[in-house]
Design a protein around this motif. Sequence first.
Motif, short mmCIF file in Angstrom:
data_model
loop_
_atom_site.label_atom_id
_atom_site.label_comp_id
_atom_site.label_asym_id
_atom_site.label_seq_id
_atom_site.Cartn_x
_atom_site.Cartn_y
_atom_site.Cartn_z
N ALA A 23 -96.35 -25.76 -42.07
CA ALA A 23 -95.76 -27.22 -41.68
C ALA A 23 -95.11 -27.51 -42.75
O ALA A 23 -94.05 -28.09 -42.69
N CYS A 69 -91.31 -28.47 -42.82
CA CYS A 69 -91.11 -30.43 -43.73
C CYS A 69 -89.27 -29.73 -44.34
O CYS A 69 -88.96 -30.36 -44.28
N LEU A 106 -100.58 -28.48 -36.99
CA LEU A 106 -101.65 -28.81 -38.58
C LEU A 106 -102.90 -29.37 -38.03
O LEU A 106 -103.83 -28.60 -38.45
N GLU A 142 -87.48 -29.07 -35.03
CA GLU A 142 -89.19 -28.87 -35.17
C GLU A 142 -89.37 -28.10 -34.07
O GLU A 142 -90.76 -27.56 -33.91
N THR A 175 -95.80 -31.90 -35.52
CA THR A 175 -95.66 -30.76 -36.26
C THR A 175 -97.40 -30.90 -37.20
O THR A 175 -98.35 -30.32 -37.79
N GLY A 176 -97.08 -32.67 -37.46
CA GLY A 176 -98.83 -33.04 -38.08
C GLY A 176 -99.54 -32.71 -37.60
O GLY A 176 -100.96 -32.05 -37.54
N SER A 215 -106.48 -26.25 -41.54
CA SER A 215 -105.45 -26.49 -41.79
C SER A 215 -106.03 -28.22 -41.53
O SER A 215 -105.38 -29.32 -41.77
N LEU A 262 -95.11 -36.22 -42.35
CA LEU A 262 -96.06 -34.98 -40.87
C LEU A 262 -96.63 -36.49 -40.35
O LEU A 262 -97.28 -36.26 -39.28
#
Length: 462
Positions: free
Chosen positions: A139, A143, A129, A158, A125-126, A56, A118
């Motif tokens: 992810a 998205c 990850l 989100e 979320t980025g 990830s 991201l």
Amino acid sequence: MKIVSTSVVIANPRRGDEGRASVLPGIRVSDRKERLGDLSDDELLEVAQTARRHASWAQARELAAIAELHRRRVEAETDGDLDYRILPAQESVTEEVAAALTITSNSAAALVHLAERLTGPLAATGAALEAGRIDLARARVICDVTDSLPDRATELVEAAALERASDQTTGQLRRRIKRIAQRLAPASVEERKREAVRRRRMELWENPSGTADLALCDLAVEDGHAIYNKITAVAQALRADGDTRPLNAIRADLATQLLRGVPLPDATRDLLTKASVLGTEASVAGEALAGQTSDRERCQDGDDTDHPAVDAELESLANAAHELLAEARGSVRSADRQRAVGRAAQRIHHRLAVARDLVCQGDRQSHGQPGYRPPAWMRREIEARHATCVFPTCNQPSHRCDLDHTVPWRPGITCRCNLAPLCRRHHRLKQRLDWKLFQIWPGLLIWVTPSGTWHIVRPDLR
Ligand SMILES: [Zn+2]
Ligand SMILES: [Zn+2]
């Protein structure tokens, strides 16, 4: 997370290790127990979990790098450059990524899009990850579901997604946040569906087993169900009538017969066209599907040409070119690389000119044809040499491509040493000033990308 004292040290992945990007955060195996065979079962599972977090993290890095490259390329394009004949920077960078990672344009476009999101509106979320709290698949779900939602709804979806994403599978996560999105922004969800239906299409893939899949994609969901239910009803009727084939096989056979326009037994035809079978959409399968003829014969056209093996000379030419390009790139600063490599490729092309002319004049035809359009025999030869578009990762069959003059046309250079199939997209890519394409030998091409790397395409690479 438990720390396994004797063997595996699992650092807190949330702390990250940005400063030392070459060292992955997380795992260190001691000298004493470095073989997986020496670990206990729960240690093995921890190794698997940690490795997944590494993956990830690595994927977050990959996406961040792509996002940065994307930002640079788009920034560098001035509005004055826009010309419909030329592929815009946004899409050019997709092709750069496709070539660098050896993935299709579609996969690269999805990656670039994900990277943009991201590092932009879905930065949380980025970060999740990168910290290994979610994997790439989750992810992507976040998205995907938030695509085309208004900003505020995106934020809320989100946040709701990340609250439980680490404990949910992709299916669970998708169902949950789709419901939330539907509630928060019903109009956007509806518009997105209409948009998708506009792209409805039929797709065909060939499978490794030698079979093919044929699919109707992005139908309205009611239409999809109507067709499926109708064919299922007929298949079940046939089963009840003593047909011993499995239900799946009957469905597939029925659909195939309908699409190929093969006459069906009267009883089956009645069932398919009678509006009573399964409600109101009864005629969909019958009318939409019947009477269409198969495309198969056309698809197979031209596919049985034997591609000549790349001979040793061609391979050594490719290797020599590779070495010369590497030498040209050498220690040049990155900003000048593209020009240095482009000039080197140009020199190679130039140096081979005399030999190329001799090769082309060799047999039946003199070098080149006077007109712009290649004659049919020449087109066949080029298409046999490259079964697909000559962009390194493109699969567009050459019979659907333009035959591009690698060096722009002037009388006398419509020749096999200057023609190559390019699909419309990669034709437009080639028009960009920051991409270069050379055909140094008939069928042997060099692409130089905006970053100054190169891809050598051989005649029978695929
Ligand atoms: Zn020629
Ligand atoms: Zn292409």
